[in-house]
Design an enzyme around this catalytic site. Structure first.
Site, PDB file in Angstrom:
ATOM      1  N   GLY A 129     -12.378   1.959  15.102  1.00 38.03           N
ATOM      2  CA  GLY A 129     -13.449   2.744  14.504  1.00 38.03           C
ATOM      3  C   GLY A 129     -13.080   4.194  14.317  1.00 38.03           C
ATOM      4  O   GLY A 129     -11.975   4.527  13.892  1.00 38.03           O
TER       5      GLY A 129
ATOM      6  N   ASP B 242      -5.064  -6.135   2.869  1.00 38.71           N
ATOM      7  CA  ASP B 242      -4.304  -4.957   2.470  1.00 38.71           C
ATOM      8  C   ASP B 242      -5.020  -3.713   2.995  1.00 38.71           C
ATOM      9  O   ASP B 242      -6.145  -3.438   2.594  1.00 38.71           O
ATOM     10  CB  ASP B 242      -4.192  -4.914   0.944  1.00 38.71           C
ATOM     11  CG  ASP B 242      -3.260  -3.838   0.429  1.00 38.71           C
ATOM     12  OD1 ASP B 242      -2.693  -3.082   1.244  1.00 38.71           O
ATOM     13  OD2 ASP B 242      -3.103  -3.741  -0.803  1.00 38.71           O
TER      14      ASP B 242
ATOM     15  N   THR C  58      -3.900  -0.714   2.502  1.00 37.45           N
ATOM     16  CA  THR C  58      -3.573   0.406   1.618  1.00 37.45           C
ATOM     17  C   THR C  58      -4.861   1.003   1.070  1.00 37.45           C
ATOM     18  O   THR C  58      -5.685   0.301   0.506  1.00 37.45           O
ATOM     19  CB  THR C  58      -2.700  -0.051   0.435  1.00 37.45           C
ATOM     20  OG1 THR C  58      -1.531  -0.683   0.942  1.00 37.45           O
ATOM     21  CG2 THR C  58      -2.320   1.108  -0.462  1.00 37.45           C
TER      22      THR C  58
ATOM     23  N   THR D  29      -9.778   9.132  13.000  1.00 40.21           N
ATOM     24  CA  THR D  29      -9.820   7.733  12.578  1.00 40.21           C
ATOM     25  C   THR D  29      -9.005   6.932  13.567  1.00 40.21           C
ATOM     26  O   THR D  29      -7.921   7.332  13.978  1.00 40.21           O
ATOM     27  CB  THR D  29      -9.282   7.552  11.146  1.00 40.21           C
ATOM     28  OG1 THR D  29      -7.925   8.017  11.089  1.00 40.21           O
ATOM     29  CG2 THR D  29     -10.118   8.331  10.139  1.00 40.21           C
TER      30      THR D  29
ATOM     31  N   GLY E  92      -8.501   3.325  13.278  1.00 46.74           N
ATOM     32  CA  GLY E  92      -8.157   1.999  12.786  1.00 46.74           C
ATOM     33  C   GLY E  92      -9.170   0.963  13.195  1.00 46.74           C
ATOM     34  O   GLY E  92     -10.369   1.146  13.024  1.00 46.74           O
TER      35      GLY E  92
ATOM     36  N   SER F 259     -13.013  -2.586   2.282  1.00 46.10           N
ATOM     37  CA  SER F 259     -11.847  -2.458   1.391  1.00 46.10           C
ATOM     38  C   SER F 259     -10.655  -3.287   1.862  1.00 46.10           C
ATOM     39  O   SER F 259      -9.807  -3.679   1.062  1.00 46.10           O
ATOM     40  CB  SER F 259     -11.441  -0.990   1.266  1.00 46.10           C
ATOM     41  OG  SER F 259     -10.800  -0.525   2.434  1.00 46.10           O
TER      42      SER F 259
ATOM     43  N   GLY G 199      -7.860   4.336   4.549  1.00 49.25           N
ATOM     44  CA  GLY G 199      -8.108   5.693   5.046  1.00 49.25           C
ATOM     45  C   GLY G 199      -8.707   6.589   3.985  1.00 49.25           C
ATOM     46  O   GLY G 199      -9.626   7.369   4.252  1.00 49.25           O
ATOM     47  N   ASP G 200      -8.201   6.471   2.759  1.00 53.75           N
ATOM     48  CA  ASP G 200      -8.766   7.248   1.655  1.00 53.75           C
ATOM     49  C   ASP G 200     -10.208   6.826   1.384  1.00 53.75           C
ATOM     50  O   ASP G 200     -11.067   7.661   1.108  1.00 53.75           O
ATOM     51  CB  ASP G 200      -7.924   7.068   0.389  1.00 53.75           C
ATOM     52  CG  ASP G 200      -6.530   7.657   0.544  1.00 53.75           C
ATOM     53  OD1 ASP G 200      -6.375   8.640   1.288  1.00 53.75           O
ATOM     54  OD2 ASP G 200      -5.594   7.121  -0.074  1.00 53.75           O
TER      55      ASP G 200
ATOM     56  N   GLY H 298      -4.992  -4.040  -3.018  1.00 47.41           N
ATOM     57  CA  GLY H 298      -4.898  -2.814  -3.800  1.00 47.41           C
ATOM     58  C   GLY H 298      -5.702  -1.684  -3.201  1.00 47.41           C
ATOM     59  O   GLY H 298      -6.561  -1.894  -2.354  1.00 47.41           O
TER      60      GLY H 298
END
Length: 138
Positions: free
Chosen positions: A50, A72, A74, A45, A47, A108, A77-78, A113
């Site tokens: 890409g 955000d 946060t 990954t 960022g 996202s 990555g998940d 959140g």
């Protein structure tokens, strides 16, 4: 090595891979070397740059989705990993999976959140049509 032989896709943050193999082409070389030891693909990954996947002796790159309002990061990555796993399970090739995952992660980021920012499949598909011209590329 015996565990890696059972892994389909290994995902690493590229800045972590760079610490293992510094220098030009270091992270990509490290990913190719690791993919030879078991995983079908080693995904880095990157960022806002890409993602890339190494496997089968080659490296494939997919640019990040353009994000105008970064609110955000946060959970991005998940979100990426979950979307990539979803694409893989449904039978997408690695490039299609990376496109799906980078699109989902990009969607996202403009939301606050981790869980509340996760896009729906329909949102990802619509964004893929806008970005890639079709919802799923094989």
């Amino acid at each position: 090595d015996s565990v890696l032989a059972e892994v389909h896709i290994r995902v690493v943050k590229e800045h972590v891979a760079r610490t293992r193999s510094p220098g030009p082409g270091g992270a990509a070389h490290d990913a190719l070397r690791r993919s030879e030891r078991g995983p079908r693909a080693v995904v880095g990954t990157r960022g806002e740059e890409g993602a890339r996947a190494a496997g089968g002796g080659e490296v494939r790159r997919v640019p990040a989705t353009k994000v105008r309002d970064v609110i955000d990061t946060t959970g991005a990555g998940d979100c990426f990993v979950a979307a990539l796993a979803t694409a893989w399970v449904r039978g997408d090739d690695i490039v299609s999976g990376l496109r799906y995952a980078t699109t989902a992660a990009g969607l996202s980021i403009p939301k606050l959140g981790a869980q509340s920012s996760l896009p729906t499949h329909e949102e990802v598909q619509a964004a893929m049509v806008a970005t890639w011209g079709e919802p799923r590329v094989r």
